[in-house]
Structure formats: C-alpha cells, structure tokens
Design a protein around this motif. Structure first.
Motif, PDB file in Angstrom:
ATOM      1  N   THR E  18       1.037  -1.175  -0.034  1.00 52.87           N
ATOM      2  CA  THR E  18      -0.070   0.138   0.009  1.00 52.87           C
ATOM      3  C   THR E  18       0.943   1.184   0.052  1.00 52.87           C
ATOM      4  O   THR E  18       1.824   1.514   0.687  1.00 52.87           O
ATOM      5  N   ALA E  19       0.641   2.158  -0.936  1.00 50.85           N
ATOM      6  CA  ALA E  19       1.338   3.415  -1.032  1.00 50.85           C
ATOM      7  C   ALA E  19       0.855   4.236   0.255  1.00 50.85           C
ATOM      8  O   ALA E  19      -0.170   4.497   0.209  1.00 50.85           O
ATOM      9  N   PHE E  20       1.755   4.472   1.217  1.00 49.15           N
ATOM     10  CA  PHE E  20       1.245   5.126   2.491  1.00 49.15           C
ATOM     11  C   PHE E  20       2.374   5.917   3.064  1.00 49.15           C
ATOM     12  O   PHE E  20       3.622   5.427   3.448  1.00 49.15           O
ATOM     13  N   PHE E  21       2.315   7.317   2.855  1.00 46.65           N
ATOM     14  CA  PHE E  21       3.374   8.177   3.506  1.00 46.65           C
ATOM     15  C   PHE E  21       3.358   8.126   4.944  1.00 46.65           C
ATOM     16  O   PHE E  21       2.692   8.380   5.385  1.00 46.65           O
ATOM     17  N   THR E  22       4.804   7.671   5.546  1.00 51.88           N
ATOM     18  CA  THR E  22       4.671   7.589   7.054  1.00 51.88           C
ATOM     19  C   THR E  22       5.262   8.794   7.631  1.00 51.88           C
ATOM     20  O   THR E  22       5.282   8.761   8.922  1.00 51.88           O
ATOM     21  N   GLY E  23       5.793   9.621   6.978  1.00 50.35           N
ATOM     22  CA  GLY E  23       6.381  11.064   7.485  1.00 50.35           C
ATOM     23  C   GLY E  23       5.389  11.900   7.574  1.00 50.35           C
ATOM     24  O   GLY E  23       4.242  12.008   7.671  1.00 50.35           O
ATOM     25  N   HIS E  24       5.874  13.132   8.098  1.00 52.97           N
ATOM     26  CA  HIS E  24       4.889  14.416   8.204  1.00 52.97           C
ATOM     27  C   HIS E  24       5.225  15.206   7.117  1.00 52.97           C
ATOM     28  O   HIS E  24       6.175  15.598   6.795  1.00 52.97           O
ATOM     29  N   LYS E  25       4.089  15.963   6.692  1.00 52.52           N
ATOM     30  CA  LYS E  25       4.115  16.805   5.505  1.00 52.52           C
ATOM     31  C   LYS E  25       5.031  17.784   5.833  1.00 52.52           C
ATOM     32  O   LYS E  25       4.719  18.528   6.704  1.00 52.52           O
ATOM     33  N   LYS E  26       6.000  18.265   4.980  1.00 53.66           N
ATOM     34  CA  LYS E  26       7.020  19.268   5.465  1.00 53.66           C
ATOM     35  C   LYS E  26       6.767  20.341   4.443  1.00 53.66           C
ATOM     36  O   LYS E  26       7.642  21.271   4.598  1.00 53.66           O
ATOM     37  N   MET E  27       6.251  20.438   3.287  1.00 54.52           N
ATOM     38  CA  MET E  27       6.071  21.551   2.488  1.00 54.52           C
ATOM     39  C   MET E  27       4.488  21.441   1.911  1.00 54.52           C
ATOM     40  O   MET E  27       3.976  20.417   1.584  1.00 54.52           O
ATOM     41  N   ASP E  28       4.087  22.337   1.062  1.00 55.53           N
ATOM     42  CA  ASP E  28       2.859  22.373   0.382  1.00 55.53           C
ATOM     43  C   ASP E  28       2.728  21.607  -0.639  1.00 55.53           C
ATOM     44  O   ASP E  28       1.840  20.593  -0.667  1.00 55.53           O
ATOM     45  N   GLN E  29       3.561  21.857  -1.711  1.00 52.64           N
ATOM     46  CA  GLN E  29       3.228  21.036  -2.974  1.00 52.64           C
ATOM     47  C   GLN E  29       4.447  20.247  -3.309  1.00 52.64           C
ATOM     48  O   GLN E  29       5.780  20.518  -3.176  1.00 52.64           O
ATOM     49  N   VAL E  30       4.548  19.151  -4.004  1.00 52.01           N
ATOM     50  CA  VAL E  30       5.482  18.320  -4.549  1.00 52.01           C
ATOM     51  C   VAL E  30       6.126  19.360  -5.612  1.00 52.01           C
ATOM     52  O   VAL E  30       5.479  19.757  -6.760  1.00 52.01           O
ATOM     53  N   GLU E  31       7.389  19.112  -5.453  1.00 51.11           N
ATOM     54  CA  GLU E  31       8.542  19.958  -6.428  1.00 51.11           C
ATOM     55  C   GLU E  31       9.210  18.990  -7.147  1.00 51.11           C
ATOM     56  O   GLU E  31       9.532  18.118  -6.905  1.00 51.11           O
ATOM     57  N   ILE E  32       9.169  19.056  -8.614  1.00 47.67           N
ATOM     58  CA  ILE E  32       9.764  18.190  -9.536  1.00 47.67           C
ATOM     59  C   ILE E  32      10.538  18.948 -10.339  1.00 47.67           C
ATOM     60  O   ILE E  32      10.176  19.426 -11.223  1.00 47.67           O
ATOM     61  N   SER E  33      12.082  18.622 -10.065  1.00 50.83           N
ATOM     62  CA  SER E  33      13.016  19.332 -11.069  1.00 50.83           C
ATOM     63  C   SER E  33      13.770  18.289 -11.861  1.00 50.83           C
ATOM     64  O   SER E  33      13.887  17.404 -11.387  1.00 50.83           O
ATOM     65  N   VAL E  34      13.923  18.777 -12.981  1.00 49.69           N
ATOM     66  CA  VAL E  34      14.625  17.799 -13.874  1.00 49.69           C
ATOM     67  C   VAL E  34      15.889  18.406 -14.597  1.00 49.69           C
ATOM     68  O   VAL E  34      16.045  19.691 -14.788  1.00 49.69           O
TER      69      VAL E  34
END
Lengths: 355, 355, 355, 355, 355
Positions: E18-34
């Motif tokens: 099951t995809a389940f994040f076990t940490g605490h949310k530390k930022m608003d939006q996911v950032e994807i840099s390439v």
C-alpha cells in the motif's frame, strides 16, 4: 567455596593416556548396574564386579545400558573400557572429571562427555557432575562419580515399556539419555531463576548486606552453568551430523528437537547471567539511594541548627558590655530571629525540592 | 613492575634477519644438554660448546633432543641453526623473546614458538618464558633463556622407558613436550585460581587497602596469561592439520587431545579474567557498604545531638530577661523536652529502618 | 587538542579525483630526494624540481627510491604521478592525509597507504603522519607531509651495502620500508607503555588531580594508535597474497614475518587500550579510597565530640535552679561521664574495625 | 513479576513427543474459527468441536485458515494435528509455549513458531504469546493460547477482497499473517519507545525513587523483546530460502520485504536496549548530581559556622581572668572578627567556584 | 525530543504494497525538478505536475535526473513509479521514511535507499532525511521529503561541464550522487567532532550541570549516526558487485574509492561513539573530584573545630566548683592547649597528605 567443590586434582606430570582419577572419592565401592532390553523383554540387575559384567558386553539384539557409578577405582574402569576397545586417551578423559563437554567419534565407538546438573534449590547448592558415555553398536556405558542421576523417568519408561524407548536401537537410547540430561537443565534453570527472583524481591523490599554475597555467589554459579551448558550446542550439532549408520535418520529428527532445547537453555543461561550482573547494579543503586536519603536528613538538620547554635553561642558570650543582653525584649527578638532563620531554611529546601 | 620483568629490548633499526637477542642476559654461559634415545637405549650428556654438539645433529634412527639454555650468545645459537639449515628470519624469531606463540612450516623444519609459564604461587611471581622449537626429521632443538623448565617428568619417563615415549618418533616427542608445557598451564592456572580465591576471601572477611593493589596485579597477570595461552589454540590446531608425513596420523589422535586441553586452559583463563574484573566490583561494593555504615553513624549522632545542643545553647544565653530561667522547674522541663526530642529522633530512624 | 592536531581539511564538495591537499602546509618547498642502487653501485641526490626528476623514473635495472616530502604543492605531486600513469583517484588519496591504511592493486602500479608513527616520548606528543607508496616495476615513490622519517637505518644499509638490500629488487625494497615503519611502531609502543607505567606508578604512590587528564589523553592516544595500526593487518595480508610476479615468493617469506610483527603490535595496542581503561578504574578506586579515609576521620571526630559538646552545653545553661551545679564534685562527675562516653565510643569504633 | 507471567510449566520427565501443555489455562473451551476463501467467494464460521472441523481440512482450491484458540485441551490439538499428519515432536512444540521462534520444514507440512507481541502501552504490561503455524498445501492452521490477536486487518481485507489476498495461494497467505505479526511489532516498539521517553523526561525534570524500579522493569522488557524478535531474522531468512514449490518466487519478493522489516525491528530493539541501559547511568548521574548539590550546602554552612561557633564558645567560658571580656568594645571587636571570617570564607568558596 | 523528530507514522494494519507516506508533511506542493544532459548539452527545468514530466522519462542518450521533493502526495509518487514499472513494494519503501539504507536489484531498475545527513552544527540539530533512488537505463529519480539537499556542487559541475560528469552514463551519475551524500557525512562528522570537543573542553575547564544533558544528547546522536551510516558499508559493497552491464567496470574503480570513504566514516562514527561514552565517565570523574575537594574542606574544618568547641564548652559550664576557672592563667593555659590541638591537627592532615 563453590569453586573448590568442583576442583579436580591435578593430572600434571603424568604421561598422556595414563588412567588417573582427578576427582575426590565420593563412595566406597564402584557400583555397576545393567539394564538390558528389547521390544519384548527387559532385565535389570547389578554386577558385583567387572568379571560378571563382561559377558553382557557382547553384540546382541538387546540394547544394553551399563551404568558405572564411582570413578576412584581406576582399574575397574580400565578393564571395562579395554574390553570395549576404548582408546587410552578416552579412558583418561573419563577419569579426568574436569573435561569440557564434547563428542568424539572413534573407529569402534562414540565418546560423549556432558555435565549433569543437580541440586540448585538454593544458591550455593548447585552440583555439577561429569557424565561420560561410550556408545558401541548396541551397548551404552555411562560413567559418573557418585550415586544420584536424572534417569529415573527413563528407567520407569523402560520397565513400563512406555513410548518408543523399547522399540528403538541404542542410537535412540543415546538420544533419550541426553534428552533427560538437557530436560533436567530446564528444571535446574527454573530453580536458578527462582533464586534470582527471590534475591531481586529481597533487594527491592529490604536490601541487606548479605544480599551482596548472595549476588556474588549467584553470578559465579551463572558462569559455571554457562561453562557446563554452552559446549552442548556444538556437541548436539555434531551428533546430528553423524553418519546415518551410527545415528539413524529417524533419530536425527529427535536430535533436531534436542538441539532446539539446548539453544533454549543456552539463551536462558545468558539472560540469567545478564540479570545477575544487573542485580549488582540494582543493589548499588538501591544502597546508594538509601544512603542519599540518610545524608539528606543530616544535611538538612545540620544546615538548619548549626547557624542557630552559632547565634545562641554569640549571646552566651560573657562580655561585660553587650547592650543587646540588657534590652527588655532582646531574648524574644533573638528567638524571633532564630524562628525566621528556621522557616527561611525550610522554605529554601522546599523550593529546591530537597524536602 | 610485572610488566617490566618481561619487556624485551628493542630490535628496531636492525635489518630483517639480523640475529639479535632482545632479552636480558640471565646466566653466564650457554648450556647445551642432549638426550638421545630409541626404543632400546638412551644417552644423556652436556656439550661444552657447539663443536661437540654438531656431530650429534645428524639423521639417524635415534630421537635427539637438544636443549639450549641461554640466548644471550647470538653466535652459538646461529651456528646450531645454520647447521640445521634454519632460515635467518627464524633465528631472529628465536632470539626475539617477545614473539607471539606460532607455528611455521618451513621446507626443512618446523618452527614452533610457545610461552612456558612458571612460578605464580603468589601474585606478582608469574614468570613467562619463551620457548622455541626446531623440529627436523629426528631432531628436536628447544631454546630457552634460563635454567628451569617443566620437562623433568619427560626426562624421567625417557630414563625409565615409561609409556610410549621411547617407542615413538620425533613427531610424538614434539607432542610430548608441548603436552608438558600445556599440562603445566593447568598447574599455573590452579595457583592463579587459588590466589584469586585468597583475595576474594580476604575481601569478604576483612577488606584492606592493599587488596586493591593485589586485584590490580592479578588482573594484569590474567591479561598476560591470556596473551600467552590464547594463540595456542591456533597453534595446536595447525599442528593437527600438518601433512601426515610430518605428523603421523597416530600422533594426531594425541594432538586432538592436546587441543581439548588447550581449549580448557583458554576457557579457564577467560573465567579467571572475568572473576578478576568482578573482584574489583566486589571490592568497590564492600568498601562502599562499609563507608555507608560509618556515614550512617555520623548522620544519626549528628542529627540527634546538633538540635539538642542548640536547645542547650539557647538557655546558655546571657540575656537579662529570660523568664524561663527563673522558673523553678524550668531546667527539668527543658531536660524533659530534650529527652523527648531524643526519643522521637530514635523512633524516626527506627521507622525509616536506618537503625 | 590532540584531536585537532591531525584533523585534515574538508574535501567535501570537490569532484571525485580532484587533486586537493587536505592537510596543513608544514614546510616551504617540496623536497625530492632520490636513491638509485643496484648490487654494484648506488647514487644519492636531491632534485630541485620535477623536471630534473622525471628522467630518472624510467625502467632500468636499478631500484629507484624517490622520497617526496611536502604535499601542499598539488601540481608537483600530480606531475610525478601522471608520469607514472597513476589514476586520478590515487592522486586524490595521496593528497588526502586522512586516509585509512590500505593496499590497492592497479594495472600499472601498487598503491599503499600507511600511517607513520613518530614522537610519543611523553603523553600528548604522539605524531601520526600519512605515508603513501607508489610501486612500479623498479621504482618506489614515497610521499609524506613533512621532514623526518624512520628510514635512516635503511639509507645507512644501502650506503654500506649491508644485508640483502642491494641484491634484491624493488618488491623486497617495498617490504624493507614497510618493515621499517612497523619496526618503529614497536619503538612508539614501548614509549607508550612507559608512559602508561609512569602514570600507573604516579597513581599508586601519590594520585593527583592532573593524572585524570593524563589518563584521558593517553586513552585517546590509544584509540588513535589502534586506528592507525589495525588496518595494517589486512594490508600486510593482501601484500602476501599478491601475484608472484609482483611480489616474489622469496620476498613473501619476509612478508609473513612482517605479518607476525603487525599482529604483535595490534595485540600490544589492544592490551594498552585495556590497561588505559583500567587506569581510570584504578584512579577512581584510589581516589574513593582516599576520600573514605578522610570521611572516616570526620565521622569519628564528630561522633565523639558532638555528644560531649551537648553535655557541656547542658551545664552551660543559665537556669537558676540546677541542683547539679551546686554539688561539690558535680564538675568532676560530669568530666568523668564525658571521659567514659569518650572511651566507650573509641571502643565501639575499634570493635567495628573502623579504627 | 513480569518474569513469572510468561513462565511455562515444566515438561521435564515426560517422554519426548508427549503432548503436554506447559502454559496456564486462560479460557474455558477451545475455540476453532475457520476462514475459507478463493478469488470468487469466502465463508467464515466457528466449529463447535473437532469433528465438524475435519471435513474442511481437505485439499481444495480454497485457502483454508483455521485459527485454534486455547491449548489446554491437548486432545483437541492432537486430533487436528494427526489429521494433518503432523509429527509428534511438532505437536509437543505447539503445546510447549516456551519455544524459541523457528521454522521447521517437514515432509508434509511447514511448522513455524513465532512470538506475538500484545499490550505494552505502559511498562510492565507487555504480553508475549506463542503462535504456531502448520502450513500444508492449501491449509494454514494457527494455534494460540487465548483470545485476542493482531489479524483483524487481514480478516477485514479478506471480507472486502482488498489487495492481493484473495487472489493468491496459501504461501502468500502465510506471508500475510507473518507480516501482520511483524507489523504489530512496530506498534509495540513504538509504545515501548514512548515509555522510554516518558521515563527519560521524568528523570530529567524530576527524578524520583520509583523511576529506578521503572527502569529496571523496562530493561527487563527490552531483554524479553529481544529474545522474542531476534530469532525472527533467521526464521524469515529460511522462509525466503525455501524451495520454489513451497514458497513461490512471486511471494519471495514480499518475503524479502518482510525480512527488511524484521531487521528494522531488531535494530530498534537493540537501540532501545542500549537506551534503557543508558537510562540507568543517567539516573545515577542525576541522583549523584542532586546529592552533590545538597552536600555542598552542608559543607558550606558547616565550614562557615563551625569555626564561628567555636569563637563564640571561647568567649562563653567562665574563667575569672579573661581580660578581653572587660574591654569596652571587646564584644564589637569579636563580632567584627566573626564577620570578617564569614566574608573570608564566602570569598574563598566563590574563588573555588563552589558557590 | 531528538527521537520524536524523526519518528515516522505507523503503517501497521495496511496491506503490503500500500502506498502510504509515514512521514510528516513538510511542504505544500510536490516539487519536480529535471536535469537532462549529455556531453554536448544540458537543460534544467521544473515540472509543474506529473503529466509534463512523463514525456522526459524515455530511453534516450541523455542522462535524465529527476529530483522529486515532497512525499506527502502519494498519488504523484505512484504515477511516476508506475510509469517506470516500479514494484508496489518499492513504492511503499519510498514512502516509508523509516527505511534502513539498502540496495535492491529489480528486473527493470535499481532501488537504493540512503540517509542524507544535514544540519548538526550544534548538538540536537542533526537532521536525518531519507533519500530513495530509482535508477533505470538512463534515468535517475531521487525522492526526498523536503527542500534542501547536498547536491549543489553536482549541479554546478553539470552546468560548468567540469570533471567527467557530462561524459559518463547514468551509472557514473548514480555514483556521483552517492559520493556527494557520503562526502557530506564527512562534513557532518566534523561538526559532530567539534561539538564533542567543545563539550570536552567545557568539562575540563568548568563542568556544569547542563553538560550532563548535552552529553546525553550527543550520545544519542552518535547512535543515530551509526544507524544511518553503518548499513552503507553493505550497500556500497553490493553496488561494487553488480553486474558489469549495470555498473561499468570503469565506474567500479570509483565505487571502490567510495567504499573506502564509507569505511572511514563508519570508523569515525565508532570513535565518536566511544568518545561520547568516555565523556560521561570524564564528567563523573570530574564531578566526583570536585565533590571530594569540597568534602575535604568540610572534614578538615569540622575535625579541627568540633573538638576545640567542646573544650570551650567545658569551661562554659556553670558548676560552682571548677577550680581551673579561678586560676590566674587558666584562660591562657586553655587557649594554649587549643592552639596546640589546632597545630597538631594541621600537622596530622599534612602528614596524611590531605592538605
């Protein structure tokens, strides 16, 4: 004292292979008891001397269990062993009661040394005895120093033909006696654990000076237990790796079970040893806690009354010219001052959480 | 001091393979004693110098045991070794008395270094000496620093042709001398164990300041013992794994026995070391217990009498106006008060189980 | 402080393979000294710069030993290395003086990093320097940070053509320089051992506050020594397992000897570390013993005089009606009482063995 | 007390393979619940006795999960096991609740023993229960002592046909239940970690006598946890190494994941154990710090006022001829002297940084 | 508190995979840099959402580095992973931030988990973040929880085309990012070492109560560091043992270098841990030393003045008949006696070396 109990004599200086008993004579005469059985019948008798024994040590369909009690008579042991073609060094090992548990495969026989644990209901009563086995085709000879063993359940099962015991060969019987030894380890360890708990409870409720000595004894016993039980792991493992001709595949299933039990006893001993070491820390902590509380009382009493006594001392001086002494309410003022100092001190200690 | 006793000189700075004795000269002249024997006959004599020795170092049917005592004369050692085609590095090792026990197989000979333990009847008298062996076909040369060894039982057995010793080849003889060394370890360890027990009993009955130093010495000796005995495990194991041409299968049965003994000495040393460490804890605990008892007395005496002294001080003040002083029974009232405080304190301490 | 002495600069953030010196500049100019020799002749000279050096770095029958002192000039080091076809990562390792001792086999050369121990005659003067080797067919280049090494005996032997050194190839020479490094470990360890003993003797005779700091320093030095010496075991072992083409079978006999020496230094370091840890316990015990003795005096003095002072205080009270004061021998009776209490206390302490 | 909770009865004296429950009866009647499912359908029901259960234990396409709760009725257990052709020794192991976690491969079935952790929200409430598995082709039987398990999420997933659970065979189902057990370890360890932190915070803010006991309990629980979790590493590893016929390659990917989780729990337990040991040191240090502060107050107060009281005592003596007493300002001079001594002492302590 | 900082949420109860994040949310939006580059050119841009990213994740000659920051949005992560054919359990691992560093080889990709260390300039600011890598033919995706990484030097090198970075394939790039992580360990460890030294210096110069807490924190951080760094050894080793197709022989030379660095960090952590434990001993010793000195003053002052006060008390008694009081020089005689006692005591203490 515990230590001396098990200390073997020195064999130092003898030629290798010399039959020389390193223990202390613990009984008058060597006792030789024989149990002969197969699936149909069994017989049980004592042999007054070696001569009457030897005819029974022949290859038959019976399983023959010879239990030799008393090792001080080197000749008797030697005669039995030589009849079974046992190597001189093995005889030396049987008589040297300070052996480490081990399994040795020889051409004609299997030689096993284990430690049999007895007693142990209270600290300092642990009794460790060496038990040697010589296993040939159908004969198992066990050697021990004095009367008293852990095999009564086995004897009963043979007599009552309970379980598989009468249906199997000597390799299974070898397993059965080792299993009885290891089974008894559990009993001894339970006693040991209860002793540990008793000391622990005594420590927590009302630690006494004598507990220190008890902890010391039980720590030492834990070391001895470990020394006796630890090599069993390797021993039982070797037993399970013997050739199928010596140890049948069927018996090996049981030996795997025995191996599990051995691991369990080793783990228990390890935990007991750690616990015993922890007890010393606990004792130290409790003793130091108690001491601290006592010291706190001294500190508080002294810190309060020493300054007050000083004030009283000042006004006890005999100077001719001390105007305060002549004040009408001087005494009451000083009493008041003392009470204030007293209360101030108490409050100081309260605030510091020392009271 | 124990440490300095065994400290070898520095060889630092010499080219590898330089024959250089790193110990301290402990005797005037090198002594060379020879024992030559076969099943039928034996001869025993001393060689005044190397020249008279060399003719005996030839391949014959006799076992020849050359015991070289005294290593300070590097030339003598070198001459003997070169005659036996011993490598330069081996000669260096023989003369460097700070070697670690080891076994080295060379093309023409076997090189063994062990530590011989002597003395040790009281703490701080343990004496560790390096013993080097060169074993060729029928010749065993042993090198040691000073007179005194553990081989008298062997010499006696050779003279009296007891046991197998005269019937076997030099490989068995090599086993015999190693066995004598390891056998003596048991004796030394027994002494050591008794020293440990003496200290322990002294601690429990009446701990003294000097015990701390004794514990320190015995702990250090345990470390030295371990250092001397531990590498023997690997050494004896290698010995048992040598080619059958060098070490006959028959002798290997004995070496397996020697291996068991070595393991036993190692285990004993380990237990002694643990015990020695435990002694320090015991000492600390006993000392701290004693201290606590003393402190308790101070606390109780002070806590009772300091407040009482304060009361006495109050009524020793010289104020002119202290009405209590003039009361007819004032003195008795105060005495009564003091007795009550006294009893109250005693009861407080009793309830707290401090008395 | 000891720690900072050896702390390399951070290389963090550079691309892998960047030549970057992580130590501190310890001399003005890089010094390059060359020693060229074969069995017949040898020459010894300094190169003012890299250009004059490079022509000597060619494949000939001579063994060429180039000693580069000073690593702060990255370019010089890089030039020499690139001439010898040394990989960028190796150059980085040579300049990164915080390396762990290791041996790396590359296609064209062997790369060895060891720690050279210097100084150490008193605590806190231990000096650990990184020494890198590049070994190609007939050339050995050594890199070190500052002037001062342990190779003077080697230079002397080359000049005087002593021992095998001039007759052998560069693989033997590589052994010789490693042997010199390890030989010097013995010297350093001896110094270390003497420092340990000095502290120990000082502790036993007259422990002082400053000893605590000394123990702390020597414990840390023991950790550093272990860190420098421990990886040598693996390094020398790998050296002995190299292909015979790189390390001739003949040289490997010597390397086995070097291996033994390495094991010995490791064991010695281990014992020193244990001893250093033990010193702290000893210090604690001695300090606590001393403290206990002092406390005992306080306890005894206080326990005796506090109650007596109380008695004196009682009869110092100024009540008008205190009949005892008017008794003719009241004073003497009280004095007698005090003396009795005093003697009783002393006897109590004697019986308790506190005196 | 914690210890006794889990202590099994002794099996000592019984023949090997005797079915004998070593735990304590924790419920009235054995409960047998069955879950039968395949991708399309599932059924869930309880069996009142063994007779109604046996028809379901046949080879079909369904995965059959039988959960047997209550081990005190040896006969019921034996009947189920014999129906599945389980070896006598395995039955003994199921009933002996003091087993070590293990995996045994038998001809007809797989036998797994694990420890299920429950409770543990506060110290001394940790509950460790033995869980045995018998896995045959399509049947998984689980045995436990009392009601309450960690499998509710699994039951829910089966009912709701969530995830892969309904699509896979019994080997995947075996993984799923083991995963549930190990997953719950994380929960228990989290509780444990919080208990540790609570004690730590309580120690730092306001250490109390009762904390010592709590530390003792939590240290013991850490040992029990380790004992329960440690053997899981080997168990899960063996599971991953089973033949592909028993454990499909597809399931093994999941088992590798389970293995990672197991390692993680073991590491966490190790850290907790170290932390628990560290807590004792912390407690000791804090207690000793507090004690030192209290002692400092006593020392300072006593050191200042005892000499001052002596001075006052001197001028309280009743000698007829004490000239100072008659001086007009004698009292003030002495008061001044006292104040100066007082200030001097304070300054001495300040300079020594004791104040 | 440090502990709670990194504590992941419980995943207990979810189905495996099951995809389940076990940490605490530390930022608003996911950032994807390439970052896309080959030897000739490179481009650098951010993707606002997954859709714009996916077209870049194709097999080309470019190396594509996707850096995903923020794991709280499970869907985004899942989409990216599924596009790359990543197994469900791997996705679970990426989202479970309490993973142990590991390397897993899958059919289509390589999965690496490491711990990135940040912060740590003062005790209690150490920040450990999980970093997951998915490496396919030419694509490297890194996942981390929050903004801030150790890769700026890499980005700079790509932009400036410095070093080999632009000339090599994705396997070298994988090495480069791991190298950056390990390189930063050195920086963190240096900070840590300086913190250790600061505490040590503070201890030696002026130990304070707060140091105890600092030692406690730094000890715990050492444990966390070890936990993060230790598994790297195995990880980097596995990396070096991958098939040459995945990890080219050329890159493996660099990985060997990385391995050396990893060993170095592990050794440093070990030494720091030992040092941190040693600090506690040092603190205890210094505190106990200070205490002893304070106690000594009390002892000496009390032992001297308590008996003197007693004497003064005696002559302060009010008995009518005390002949000494009437002596003309009685006062001076007693003063003389007191001075003699005083001097005697001082000399006694001097002789005992307590002064």
């Amino acid at each position: 004292m515990t230590k001396t109990k098990h200390k073997p004599k020195l064999k130092s200086g003898h030629a290798p292979g010399t039959a020389f008993f390193t223990g202390h004579k613990k009984m008058d005469q060597v006792e030789i008891s024989v149990l002969k059985f197969n699936e149909e019948e069994f017989s049980e008798f004592n042999c007054p001397d070696v001569k009457t024994l030897l005819p029974h040590l022949t290859k038959t369909d019976n399983v023959v269990w010879v239990n030799v009690i008393g090792l001080h008579d080197e000749k008797t042991i030697e005669e039995i062993c030589l009849h079974l073609k046992v190597h001189k060094l093995t005889i030396e090992d049987i008589l040297n009661v300070g052996q480490r548990p081990k399994l040795e495969e020889h051409k004609d026989y299997l030689h096993i040394v284990v430690k049999m644990l007895m007693g142990g209901t209270t600290p300092d009563t642990l009794d460790i005895e060496q038990l040697s086995f010589i296993l040939t085709d159908n004969i198992l000879v066990t050697f021990q120093e004095k009367i008293g063993d852990v095999f009564d359940p086995i004897r009963k099962r043979i007599r009552e033909a309970k379980g598989l015991i009468r249906k199997k060969k000597s390799d299974y019987f070898q397993y059965i006696v080792l299993d009885a030894v290891v089974d008894y380890y559990f009993f001894i360890l339970e006693q040991f654990g209860e002793n540990l708990e008793d000391i622990e409870n005594s420590l927590i409720n009302n630690p006494q000076k004598s507990d220190l000595n008890k902890i010391h004894i039980i720590k030492r016993e834990a070391i001895e237990l470990r020394r006796a039980i630890y090599p069993m792991r390797e021993l039982v493992n070797s037993l399970g790796n013997l050739d199928d001709k010596i140890m049948s595949a069927e018996t090996k299933v049981y030996i795997r079970d025995l191996y599990d039990h051995t691991i369990q006893t080793i783990e228990t001993v390890e935990i007991f040893r750690e616990t015993a070491v922890g007890l010393l820390d606990l004792y130290m902590n409790i003793a130091s806690n108690k001491m601290n509380e006592i010291m706190k009382v001294l500190t508080i009493v002294s810190s309060i009354f020493i300054p007050l006594t000083f004030v009283a001392g000042v006004y006890g001086m005999n100077f001719h010219n001390m105007p305060e002494l002549r004040l009408k309410y001087g005494y009451y003022m000083i009493l008041g001052l003392m009470i204030m100092v007293f209360i101030g001190m108490i409050m100081f200690f309260k605030r510091k959480r020392w009271l």
